[in-house]
Design an enzyme around this catalytic site. Structure first.
Site, PDB file in Angstrom:
ATOM      1  N   LEU A   1      22.868  19.016  -7.043  1.00  0.00           N
ATOM      2  CA  LEU A   1      22.463  17.607  -7.028  1.00  0.00           C
ATOM      3  C   LEU A   1      21.610  17.286  -5.807  1.00  0.00           C
ATOM      4  CD1 LEU A   1      24.277  16.053  -4.706  1.00  0.00           C
ATOM      5  CD2 LEU A   1      26.020  16.073  -6.471  1.00  0.00           C
ATOM      6  N   ARG A   2      20.791  16.229  -5.954  1.00  0.00           N
ATOM      7  CA  ARG A   2      19.960  15.771  -4.836  1.00  0.00           C
ATOM      8  C   ARG A   2      20.423  14.389  -4.423  1.00  0.00           C
ATOM      9  NH1 ARG A   2      14.796  15.613  -8.318  1.00  0.00           N
ATOM     10  NH2 ARG A   2      16.466  14.898  -9.671  1.00  0.00           N
TER      11      ARG A   2
ATOM     12  N   LYS B   1      22.187  29.599  -5.128  1.00  0.00           N
ATOM     13  CA  LYS B   1      22.024  28.313  -4.447  1.00  0.00           C
ATOM     14  C   LYS B   1      21.043  28.465  -3.279  1.00  0.00           C
ATOM     15  CE  LYS B   1      22.624  24.184  -2.944  1.00  0.00           C
ATOM     16  NZ  LYS B   1      22.014  23.052  -3.597  1.00  0.00           N
TER      17      LYS B   1
ATOM     18  N   CYS C   1      20.767  19.626   3.739  1.00  0.00           N
ATOM     19  CA  CYS C   1      20.822  20.954   3.101  1.00  0.00           C
ATOM     20  C   CYS C   1      19.708  21.912   3.520  1.00  0.00           C
ATOM     21  CB  CYS C   1      20.807  20.799   1.585  1.00  0.00           C
ATOM     22  SG  CYS C   1      22.323  20.069   0.971  1.00  0.00           S
TER      23      CYS C   1
END
Ligand code: NAD
Length: 455
Positions: free
Chosen positions: A157-158, A208, A277
């Protein structure tokens, strides 16, 4: 299913609230009492579009609650997810939060004969789930993996579109210790029709990092060209990149119309990548690669380009007004991107440090952020630019393009605007204001009419 999510941050709370919305029975656990209290009263402890609505509904319907007792929640859950932070400690991934949360989960798995699965959702370097997490769980439970399940399910998700991203995923990646572990996670997500990849724990962990490393690489690629264009008269990075995008391998033509893939949004000049992130994940992967003895020359370059960008932006402001010493500079935008109030590793803050280092007095404005320690934050863009020698747009909030620049420019000591995100190229900027877009060479040669993008 009965699910516990440990860590009630962006990922944990969005995951918990959305799983409850899908019909699961969810307990969100956090060791910060104020987070637990906020969630139980239906309030999101941070801003994320659409989250509070889902949260309130789930709490009201009794499908979601928050707690500070990990072991008790885990004991009565079929699936327990680890969603705590994995920050950077001088470039290396800091797994201390993950370790202590895994200890607590282990205590909850000790008793009872029910089969339960632990799912790592936090971003972790390859090998973390099957060594660190497995080791802690086996030691604390006195059981071997297989008696309980272990999976790794990275989150894509962002922030800013987290709820929509979670509820409409592109893909679900599940690393599984064994088939039973993967089957349990498959049941959790059975209502999603997207592709689901079942693979090894380490492939899931690496996937990821590959995803985030690619995004960071695209940003630095664009910013390397921005810096190159800023040093090359007659060039404009927007036109260069638009020319690149029209390669049909990047923007395919389907049924006569051109498709603009979302990933091209990362291939744009700006202030550099930031947030919770990309910077820490690129750093953790580089550290991991060194440990593997192979290094990461490409990502080393990606990080170096990113580290240089704030100084390049400050230099653009300095070049426009002569000297920053004693100058008042308005910084518009503090969050690392629009749609969030997250300041973690925000390029805006790095630009502010650069401006202050060169002697400027900074006043900032952000639609979502009213206070930052050690920084003067104003209540409106007008207040921030009033009396300023220059303003710089550091976050591409759409409202900055809608501002009444004719009025704002009159309130400035010198009407100079540096558009650090190229977000104002089509805005109504008055003639008496100097607009400096990024990625344009000095003494830019005016292109003849018709030289702009052909759709
Ligand atoms: P965050 O810092 O917003 O939230 C972490 C939460 O965990 C905090 O509320 C903290 O109080 C809690 N916590 C820490 N130790 C705990 C413990 N022992 N027991 C209970 N609670 C504990 O973090 P985040 O942004 O949600 O990120 C979580 C993970 O997901 C990270 O690994 C991150 O890299 C990854 N991730 C984040 C995003 C994102 O956009 N934020 C996207 C994908 C993946």
């Amino acid at each position: 299913m009965r699910v516990t999510v440990v860590g009630t941050g962006y990922v944990g709370l969005v995951t918990g609230a959305c799983l409850a919305r899908l019909g699961h029975d969810v307990t969100c656990v956090d060791n910060a009492p104020e987070r637990v209290a906020a969630v139980n009263s239906g309030r999101a402890p941070f801003f994320e579009p659409g989250l509070e609505e889902i949260l309130t509904g789930a709490i009201r319907d009794g499908r979601l609650r928050a707690s500070s007792n990990t072991a008790a929640a885990v004991a009565s859950s079929q699936i327990s997810m680890l969603a705590v932070g994995t920050p950077s400690r001088q470039g290396e991934i800091d797994l201390s939060y993950l370790s202590s949360a895994a200890e607590e989960i282990g205590k909850g798995l000790r008793d009872g004969s029910q089969y339960r699965v632990v799912v790592v959702k936090s971003t972790v370097v390859p090998g973390t789930a099957d060594t660190l997490v497995r080791g802690i769980l086996e030691r604390v439970t006195g059981r071997i993996t297989g008696e309980f399940g272990l999976a790794m399910n990275p989150e894509f998700l962002r922030e800013g579109s987290a709820v929509a991203d979670f509820l409409e995923p592109d893909r679900i990646v599940v690393g599984e210790w064994d088939l039973a572990s993967g089957r349990a996670v498959a049941e959790l997500y059975q209502s999603f029709e997207c592709p689901k990849i079942f693979t090894t724990l380490r492939n899931a962990e690496m996937t990821k990092y590959a995803s985030n490393a690619l995004l960071a690489t695209l940003v630095s690629f664009a910013n390397e060209f921005a810096a190159l264009c800023e040093a090359t008269p007659g060039t404009d990075v927007e036109q260069v990149l638009n020319g690149l995008f029209l390669d049909r391998r990047l923007s395919p033509i389907r049924d006569g119309s051109r498709i603009t893939p979302g990933i091209l949004a990362y291939l744009r000049a700006g202030c550099g990548f930031g947030g919770s992130c990309l910077p820490k994940d690129v750093a953790a992967l580089r550290h991991f690669a060194r440990g593997q003895g192979v290094g990461s020359p490409l990502l080393d370059g990606v990080a170096a380009v990113n580290a240089r960008r704030p100084a390049q932006l400050a230099a653009l402001v300095e070049g426009a007004i002569g000297s920053l010493h004693g100058a008042a500079i308005a910084v518009l935008g503090l969050a690392f991107k629009p749609g969030t109030d997250d300041l973690r590793d925000s390029p805006a803050l790095a630009i502010i440090r650069e401006l202050e280092h060169r002697g400027a007095e900074v006043r900032a404005y952000d639609p979502m952020i009213s206070a930052v320690a050690g920084l003067t934050v104003r209540h409106s863009a007008f207040e921030a630019v009033s009396g300023a020698d220059a303003a710089i747009v550091a976050t591409a909030w759409p409202e900055f393009a809608e501002l009444d620049w004719a009025t704002l420019s009159k309130a400035m000591r010198r009407p100079i605007l540096v558009d650090g995100r190229n977000a104002l190229r089509h805005a109504a900027i008055p003639d008496d204001m100097t607009l400096i877009s990024i990625g344009i060479g000095p003494e830019h040669v005016k292109e003849p009419e018709g030289a702009t993008l052909v759709h």
